[in-house]
Design a protein around this motif. Structure first.
Motif, short mmCIF file in Angstrom:
data_model
loop_
_atom_site.label_atom_id
_atom_site.label_comp_id
_atom_site.label_asym_id
_atom_site.label_seq_id
_atom_site.Cartn_x
_atom_site.Cartn_y
_atom_site.Cartn_z
N LEU A 30 0.85 -1.16 0.24
CA LEU A 30 -0.21 0.08 0.05
C LEU A 30 0.79 1.34 0.26
CD1 LEU A 30 -2.82 -0.69 2.14
CD2 LEU A 30 -2.89 -0.68 -0.34
N ASP A 31 1.96 1.37 0.87
CA ASP A 31 2.85 2.04 0.60
C ASP A 31 3.65 2.30 -1.00
OD1 ASP A 31 2.47 2.98 3.68
OD2 ASP A 31 4.54 1.98 3.96
N GLU A 32 3.96 1.43 -1.42
CA GLU A 32 4.17 2.06 -3.12
C GLU A 32 3.04 2.51 -3.77
OE1 GLU A 32 7.37 -1.58 -2.75
OE2 GLU A 32 5.96 -2.21 -3.23
N SER A 33 1.79 2.27 -3.75
CA SER A 33 0.84 2.08 -4.23
C SER A 33 0.45 3.65 -4.30
CB SER A 33 -0.30 0.56 -4.01
OG SER A 33 -1.24 0.68 -3.24
N ALA A 34 0.20 3.65 -3.05
CA ALA A 34 0.40 5.07 -2.60
C ALA A 34 -0.11 6.28 -3.61
CB ALA A 34 0.29 6.05 -1.28
N ARG A 35 1.45 5.98 -4.29
CA ARG A 35 1.65 7.25 -5.36
C ARG A 35 0.83 7.40 -6.42
NH1 ARG A 35 6.99 6.37 -7.17
NH2 ARG A 35 7.99 6.51 -5.25
N PHE A 169 -9.02 7.66 3.17
CA PHE A 169 -8.76 6.38 2.62
C PHE A 169 -7.46 6.85 0.95
CE2 PHE A 169 -12.26 5.51 4.52
CZ PHE A 169 -11.86 4.73 5.88
N ILE A 170 -7.66 8.13 0.56
CA ILE A 170 -7.16 8.99 0.03
C ILE A 170 -5.80 9.68 0.21
CG2 ILE A 170 -7.57 10.57 -1.61
CD1 ILE A 170 -10.11 10.62 -1.08
N LEU A 172 -4.63 5.05 0.49
CA LEU A 172 -5.58 4.29 1.05
C LEU A 172 -3.88 3.52 2.55
CD1 LEU A 172 -7.27 2.18 2.46
CD2 LEU A 172 -7.06 0.59 0.80
N LEU A 173 -3.85 3.92 3.50
CA LEU A 173 -2.43 3.11 3.66
C LEU A 173 -3.23 2.66 5.26
CD1 LEU A 173 -0.02 5.87 3.62
CD2 LEU A 173 0.08 4.29 2.48
N LEU A 174 -3.38 1.28 5.67
CA LEU A 174 -3.77 1.19 6.86
C LEU A 174 -2.72 1.87 8.83
CD1 LEU A 174 -4.28 -2.58 5.88
CD2 LEU A 174 -5.65 -0.68 5.66
N ASP A 175 -2.83 3.36 8.08
CA ASP A 175 -2.02 3.58 10.03
C ASP A 175 -3.18 4.19 10.25
OD1 ASP A 175 0.39 4.31 10.71
OD2 ASP A 175 -0.59 6.62 10.17
N TRP A 176 -3.62 4.48 11.76
CA TRP A 176 -4.41 4.91 11.73
C TRP A 176 -4.37 6.18 12.05
CZ3 TRP A 176 -4.25 8.28 16.90
CH2 TRP A 176 -3.13 8.17 17.35
N LYS A 177 -3.22 7.02 12.34
CA LYS A 177 -2.51 8.22 12.38
C LYS A 177 -3.03 8.93 10.89
CE LYS A 177 1.08 8.55 16.46
NZ LYS A 177 2.38 9.39 16.69
N HIS A 178 -2.68 8.53 9.87
CA HIS A 178 -2.93 8.97 8.21
C HIS A 178 -4.29 9.13 8.49
CE1 HIS A 178 -2.54 9.26 4.52
NE2 HIS A 178 -3.69 8.19 4.67
N MET A 179 -5.27 8.13 8.82
CA MET A 179 -6.40 8.54 8.43
C MET A 179 -7.33 9.17 9.32
SD MET A 179 -7.61 4.78 7.84
CE MET A 179 -7.06 3.62 8.84
N LEU A 180 -6.40 9.36 10.76
CA LEU A 180 -7.54 10.30 11.12
C LEU A 180 -6.82 12.11 10.98
CD1 LEU A 180 -8.60 11.70 14.49
CD2 LEU A 180 -6.12 11.51 15.16
N PHE A 181 -5.28 12.45 10.60
CA PHE A 181 -4.90 13.28 10.21
C PHE A 181 -5.99 13.63 9.02
CE2 PHE A 181 -2.08 15.00 6.42
CZ PHE A 181 -2.37 15.53 6.62
N ARG A 182 -6.19 12.92 7.77
CA ARG A 182 -7.19 13.32 6.78
C ARG A 182 -8.43 13.85 7.32
NH1 ARG A 182 -5.04 14.52 1.92
NH2 ARG A 182 -6.43 12.98 0.75
N PHE A 183 -8.83 12.86 7.71
CA PHE A 183 -9.98 12.80 8.33
C PHE A 183 -10.77 14.78 8.95
CE2 PHE A 183 -13.94 12.70 11.36
CZ PHE A 183 -15.55 12.09 10.68
N LEU A 184 -9.47 14.21 9.85
CA LEU A 184 -9.69 15.80 10.16
C LEU A 184 -9.49 17.21 9.46
CD1 LEU A 184 -7.82 15.03 13.82
CD2 LEU A 184 -11.19 15.26 13.47
#
Length: 211
Positions: A30-35, A169-170, A172-184
């Motif tokens: 997922l890290d590699e495909s994130a780009r 999810f934009i 998509l990384l399965l990391d809660w900090k990343h998801m929280l940061f993006r949401f907020l």
């Protein structure tokens, strides 16, 4: 009628399932495909637009009815104020919540892709995202949920939550900090847009600002 409630969920499902499938098919982490998130976003925008067209047809409407453009909505001064406000609050949210969650501003969403693809993406992404997101969340779901429940605050809260959630999810990384940061990060901007749309019911200026 459940579609106004289900359609906002569609975007998050597309980014989660599509992101996992893309990583699996291309044999990347997922890290590699994130780009590649901008390219995936264009695909999911097209899917969203197609879904909106079909839903509108089922209601005997045209897609353009979601935008409901009226003469005089695109006054230069009004649009300029909206564009500046959206840029300031959008960028501000990224900085404030990046510092709050990580202690710095992440650059996960800014990664190199081939130049040719980047040029095509730079053209298609703003166009497709404008035609997909605001008509879905505000033009379609907010309007119908508010009409059905008689509660505009409930409608706003519902669509803003799922609008912000999709950004978790934009990429998509399965990391809660990343998801929280993006949401907020996007929450303040989306609340502002909901408030403006709820008061004026003019989607076109917001679409220009978003683009």
């Amino acid at each position: 009628m459940t579609l106004p409630y289900l359609m906002p969920v569609l975007r998050s499902v597309l980014f989660i399932v599509g992101g996992l499938m893309f990583a699996a098919i291309t044999e990347q982490s997922l890290d590699e495909s994130a780009r590649w998130w901008p390219v995936l976003c264009i695909v999911f925008n097209v899917v969203t637009i197609a879904a909106l067209v079909l839903v509108c047809r089922s209601e005997g409407l045209a897609y353009k009815d979601l935008i409901d453009y009226q003469k005089g909505q695109l006054g230069f001064k009004r649009v300029l104020i909206i564009v500046i406000a959206m840029m300031a609050i959008g960028v501000g949210g990224l900085f404030v919540f990046g510092l709050a969650v990580f202690g710095y501003v992440p650059t996960t969403s800014i990664q190199p892709i081939p130049v040719g693809i980047a040029i095509v993406t730079a053209v298609l992404l703003p166009i497709t995202v404008v035609l997909a997101e605001l008509p879905l969340y505000y033009g379609y779901s907010y309007t119908r949920i508010a009409a059905k429940t008689g509660n505009r605050l409930l409608a706003m809260g519902y669509v803003v939550f799922f609008y912000a959630l999709q950004h978790s999810f934009i990429p998509l990384l399965l990391d809660w900090k990343h998801m929280l940061f993006r949401f907020l990060s996007f929450l303040p901007l989306l609340v502002l847009l909901a408030a403006i749309y709820g008061k004026k019911r003019a989607l076109a200026p917001l679409m220009i600002g978003h683009g």
